[in-house]
Design an enzyme around this catalytic site. Structure first.
Site, PDB file in Angstrom:
ATOM      1  N   TYR A   4      -7.984  -3.500  -7.716  1.00 40.08           N
ATOM      2  CA  TYR A   4      -6.905  -3.190  -6.783  1.00 40.08           C
ATOM      3  C   TYR A   4      -7.185  -1.820  -6.188  1.00 40.08           C
ATOM      4  CZ  TYR A   4      -1.943  -3.243  -5.369  1.00 40.08           C
ATOM      5  OH  TYR A   4      -0.777  -3.239  -4.661  1.00 40.08           O
ATOM      6  N   ARG A  44      -4.455  -3.800   9.401  1.00 43.33           N
ATOM      7  CA  ARG A  44      -4.117  -2.491   8.818  1.00 43.33           C
ATOM      8  C   ARG A  44      -4.312  -2.586   7.317  1.00 43.33           C
ATOM      9  NH1 ARG A  44       0.632  -1.259   5.846  1.00 43.33           N
ATOM     10  NH2 ARG A  44      -1.086  -1.415   4.420  1.00 43.33           N
ATOM     11  N   LYS A  62      -4.366  -8.976  -4.483  1.00 43.40           N
ATOM     12  CA  LYS A  62      -2.912  -9.095  -4.707  1.00 43.40           C
ATOM     13  C   LYS A  62      -2.618 -10.328  -5.567  1.00 43.40           C
ATOM     14  CE  LYS A  62      -1.263  -5.695  -2.058  1.00 43.40           C
ATOM     15  NZ  LYS A  62      -0.278  -4.665  -2.422  1.00 43.40           N
ATOM     16  N   GLU A  70       0.765  -9.372   4.237  1.00 44.80           N
ATOM     17  CA  GLU A  70       0.140  -8.172   3.672  1.00 44.80           C
ATOM     18  C   GLU A  70      -0.743  -7.480   4.708  1.00 44.80           C
ATOM     19  OE1 GLU A  70       0.773  -7.504   0.134  1.00 44.80           O
ATOM     20  OE2 GLU A  70       0.141  -5.548   0.896  1.00 44.80           O
ATOM     21  N   ASP A  71      -0.540  -6.218   4.869  1.00 46.37           N
ATOM     22  CA  ASP A  71      -1.418  -5.370   5.674  1.00 46.37           C
ATOM     23  C   ASP A  71      -1.625  -5.869   7.106  1.00 46.37           C
ATOM     24  OD1 ASP A  71      -1.370  -3.978   3.345  1.00 46.37           O
ATOM     25  OD2 ASP A  71      -3.534  -3.919   3.023  1.00 46.37           O
ATOM     26  N   ASP A 111       5.187  -7.408   1.870  1.00 45.96           N
ATOM     27  CA  ASP A 111       4.965  -6.500   0.755  1.00 45.96           C
ATOM     28  C   ASP A 111       5.001  -5.040   1.195  1.00 45.96           C
ATOM     29  OD1 ASP A 111       4.265  -5.932  -1.903  1.00 45.96           O
ATOM     30  OD2 ASP A 111       2.143  -5.778  -1.371  1.00 45.96           O
ATOM     31  N   ASP A 112       4.467  -4.766   2.373  1.00 47.36           N
ATOM     32  CA  ASP A 112       4.369  -3.375   2.827  1.00 47.36           C
ATOM     33  C   ASP A 112       5.723  -2.831   3.273  1.00 47.36           C
ATOM     34  OD1 ASP A 112       1.418  -3.187   2.614  1.00 47.36           O
ATOM     35  OD2 ASP A 112       1.568  -4.847   4.026  1.00 47.36           O
ATOM     36  N   ASN A 136      -2.525   4.687   0.699  1.00 52.52           N
ATOM     37  CA  ASN A 136      -3.668   4.183  -0.083  1.00 52.52           C
ATOM     38  C   ASN A 136      -4.880   4.011   0.812  1.00 52.52           C
ATOM     39  OD1 ASN A 136      -2.134   3.776  -2.522  1.00 52.52           O
ATOM     40  ND2 ASN A 136      -1.160   2.075  -1.487  1.00 52.52           N
ATOM     41  N   ASN A 171       3.573   2.119  -6.442  1.00 52.02           N
ATOM     42  CA  ASN A 171       2.827   1.073  -5.739  1.00 52.02           C
ATOM     43  C   ASN A 171       3.580  -0.245  -5.865  1.00 52.02           C
ATOM     44  OD1 ASN A 171       0.761  -1.115  -5.358  1.00 52.02           O
ATOM     45  ND2 ASN A 171      -0.511   0.674  -4.957  1.00 52.02           N
TER      46      ASN A 171
HETATM   47  O1  LIG Z   1      -2.265  -2.407  -1.738  1.00 46.77           O
HETATM   48  C1  LIG Z   1      -1.690  -1.385  -2.178  1.00 46.77           C
HETATM   49  O2  LIG Z   1      -2.168  -0.661  -3.032  1.00 46.77           O
HETATM   50  C2  LIG Z   1      -0.310  -1.054  -1.670  1.00 46.77           C
HETATM   51  C3  LIG Z   1      -0.123  -1.606  -0.322  1.00 46.77           C
HETATM   52  O3  LIG Z   1       0.419  -2.687  -0.134  1.00 46.77           O
HETATM   53  C4  LIG Z   1      -0.727  -0.907   0.812  1.00 46.77           C
HETATM   54  O4  LIG Z   1      -1.131   0.252   0.683  1.00 46.77           O
HETATM   55  O5  LIG Z   1      -0.827  -1.542   1.867  1.00 46.77           O
HETATM   56 MG   LIG Z   2      -0.305  -3.626   1.615  1.00 45.93          MG
END
Ligand SMILES: O=C([O-])CC(=O)C(=O)O
Ligand SMILES: [Mg+2]
Length: 648
Positions: free
Chosen positions: A196, A249, A267, A339-340, A362-363, A504, A548
């Site tokens: 991770y 992103r 994840k 995610e992202d 999640d973000d 991160n 986190n």
């Molecule tokens: O993935 C991780 O460590 C936390 C998160 O969702 C991000 O930074 O986008």
């Molecule tokens: Mg993320």
């Protein structure tokens, strides 16, 4: 044809197909293990093919995915099995239509050793070696899973380069899935930074050159119009959680295009290891609409589409096709975790699909829940209620505005003031300075609620001096932005400044733990998105927590699944925050920790899951009825165990 014992063996085998549903670790399971596969992809010579009986195919269809994909329903409705569904279209297809040919093969011998779901390596017993044609294919020694874990851990620690550790872990996941999860669960604190953040960030940057085996499902613009077909290519049929990215992103590293796949894979490993969702029920997806990363477009090892990102209608149509296909294939209760994604898509996707699908960003939401939880714990150290504090954010994207909104929601619930009033205690700084009313017209829609009345302020340091926050939160994705002056200003305003550097991976962290403690003269209450080692300052050891979303999403998802929830509600996020904050004992607080250690994460996830599920029942969003009496023990009983099964 088949003797009775053979056919009952087959029937047993077929129910064993839904692997993770077997809870007891001591129970003997179907043997030889069974793989359900498309003839075209897996019909390898050497598999001992068993011809397909009509009744077994029928059972496959009955056990095939339907809208009822929760663990519980599977067990409680085993006589119904969700109804006989023509999932693969064999029955309804006319002669001129295409169908997917399925067969049942019994894996044994060499293919068994090559099947990561069933391989046990040197842990195959003598009896199993005889029964499954493994004699001679393994050296004579038989060792336990615990010894295998010890050996793997020893091997992984030999690597000094984090990326090598990551690759060793991914290789293990592809070779022996149960050993991978056992290793990760038993050594979660050491291995989380490997599979991770921060290492997964570097892995995504170099994904093309370290690429060995594909993981997850790649859906690119080339698959437009055929996404349902692509989903059917995935070998598992009972999916409960999908983590999807479009790679725009990735952490604070920007657009990594198709190479963002490392994130959904990582994840979902945590979903299984930390939240106990069966690995076979998890589907990592990367949607490739191109990349605007010039370096990747020129990189000869790049694995994605070599074109600039599709936007507007083209993008929306692909995403819509994906969302529709997922619901059609897996039903209403599959959780889709975004995610992202970049800000400009993340908010819109969540708003668009929040009312029709079980979606969670999640973000925006996971990060919000974990930060609110940390603040609830921190208040026990600094005193006061949420409403008595003043919050300043650097970064007004998904994380920043998501956290701000959840804090405001909790504040307004606690004090009975309207949400708009509660928001006034929260200030955000973006790349153009403090977000104030006079900037309203030029602000993106998700920033507008935070445009309060104030003089323009150009930079963070001046904003700290003007707003006098008690809590400073970094969520900009830009590293080294909490400078010495900023931290000193926070320390001059507060006896115990709360400073959260969330971005991160470690390279993007707003400051390091060492800087936070040194510049605040040991007074900061500090947590960060990526982990930092303990720091010594003036003879005292300071350990910081990891703010986190990994604390939240695995338990949150488990709670949704065990209750059969069909929608995510903000109150579930608040419930998760409370459950996590309650896990922070006096002892941790005394050491300045506002999060519990990850070592206890499975127990914590069960607590979070129970609270989320309870909220789902309370809100009428749960479909798994009746509600189990004790949701914590129920959540625990549903969790995947990576211990090996014995093969008959
Ligand atoms: O993935 C991780 O460590 C936390 C998160 O969702 C991000 O930074 O986008
Ligand atoms: Mg993320």
């Amino acid at each position: 044809m088949f003797s009775l014992s053979q056919s009952s063996f087959l029937n047993n085998s077929l129910s064993g197909v839904s692997r993770g549903l077997t809870r007891s670790t001591n129970r003997r399971v179907t043997a030889p293990p069974v793989v359900v596969c498309a003839v075209s992809s897996n019909g390898r010579p050497g598999d001992r093919n068993v011809s397909v009986l009509e009744n077994t195919l029928q059972e496959m269809r009955e056990n095939a995915p339907s809208s009822s994909s929760s663990v519980i329903e599977k067990e409680s409705e085993s006589t119904v099995g969700g109804g006989v569904e023509d999932v693969y279209g064999e029955d309804s297809a006319t002669e001129d239509q295409y169908i997917t040919p399925w067969t049942v093969t019994v894996a044994s011998g060499y293919p068994l050793l090559r099947d990561p779901h069933y391989n046990k390596g040197l842990a195959f017993t003598e009896k199993e070696r005889d029964a499954h044609f493994l004699r001679g294919l393994l050296p004579p020694v038989v060792i336990s899973q615990d010894i295998q874990v010890k050996k793997m851990m020893h091997n992984i620690l030999q690597y000094q380069v984090p990326l090598q550790r990551y690759m060793a872990m991914m290789d293990l996941q592809e070779r022996n899935e149960r050993l991978f999860y056992k290793l990760l669960i038993d050594n979660v604190e050491e291995l989380l930074p490997v599979v991770y953040t921060p290492t997964v960030g570097e892995a995504c940057q170099k994904y093309g050159s370290i690429f060995r085996q594909p993981q997850g499902l790649f859906i690119s613009l080339k698959e437009k119009g055929r996404i349902l077909e692509v989903l059917k290519n995935w070998p598992e049929k009972k999916i409960q959680v999908i983590v999807v990215t479009d790679g725009e992103r990735i952490l604070g590293l920007g657009d990594l295009g198709c190479q963002g796949m490392g994130i959904p894979v990582g994840k979902l490993s945590l979903y299984s290891a930390l939240g106990g969702i069966r690995p076979s029920a998890c589907l990592p997806v990367t949607i490739d609409v191109g990349t605007n990363n010039e370096q990747l477009l020129k990189d000869e090892f790049y694995i994605g589409l070599r074109q600039r990102r599709a936007t507007g209608q083209e993008y929306a149509e692909l995403l819509h096709e994906f969302m529709s296909a997922v619901k059609q294939n897996y039903g209403e209760k599959v959780l889709i975790q975004f995610e992202d994604f970049a800000n400009h898509n993340a908010f819109d996707l969540l708003a668009k699909y929040g009312t029709t699908h079980l979606v969670f960003n999640d973000d925006i939401q996971g990060t919000a829940s974990v930060v609110l939880s940390g603040l609830m714990a921190a208040l026990k150290l600094v005193g006061g209620t949420l409403a008595e504090h003043t919050f300043l954010f650097l970064g007004a994207g998904e994380a920043g505005t998501g956290i701000a909104e959840l804090i405001a929601l909790e504040m307004s619930k606690q004090t009975d003031v309207p949400l708009e009033e509660a928001r006034k205690k929260i200030w955000l700084v973006d790349s153009k300075g403090l977000i104030v009313r006079s900037r309203m017209d030029s602000l993106q829609h998700f920033k507008k609620p935070w445009a309060h009345e104030h003089q323009p302020v150009q930079n963070l340091l001046d904003a700290v001096k003007a707003i006098k926050p008690t809590v400073l939160i970094g969520s900009s994705g830009a590293g080294r932005t909490f400078t010495k002056e900023v931290v000193e200003a926070m320390a001059s305003l507060n006896e115990k400044p709360i400073i959260l550097a969330l971005s991160n991976p470690t390279s993007q962290s707003e400051c390091t733990a060492e800087e936070a403690y040194k510049w605040s003269k040991g007074r900061a209450i500090f947590a960060s998105g990526s982990p930092f080692d303990p720091v010594e300052y003036k003879g005292k050891i300071f350990s910081s927590g990891q703010a986190n979303n990994a604390y939240i999403f695995p338990g949150f998802g488990l709670g949704l699944i065990i209750s059969g929830a069909i929608r995510v509600h903000d109150d579930m996020l608040l419930a998760a925050s409370e459950a996590l904050a309650e896990q922070v004992t006096e002892e941790y607080l005394d050491n300045g920790l506002i999060y519990p250690p990850f070592a206890n994460i499975r127990k914590i996830s069960a607590q979070i899951a129970a609270r989320v599920a309870a909220k789902a029942y309370e809100l009428g969003l749960a479909t798994r009825l009746p509600q189990p009496e004790n949701l914590v023990s129920y959540a625990e009983s549903c969790m995947y165990s990576p211990n090996y099964h014995s093969y008959r």
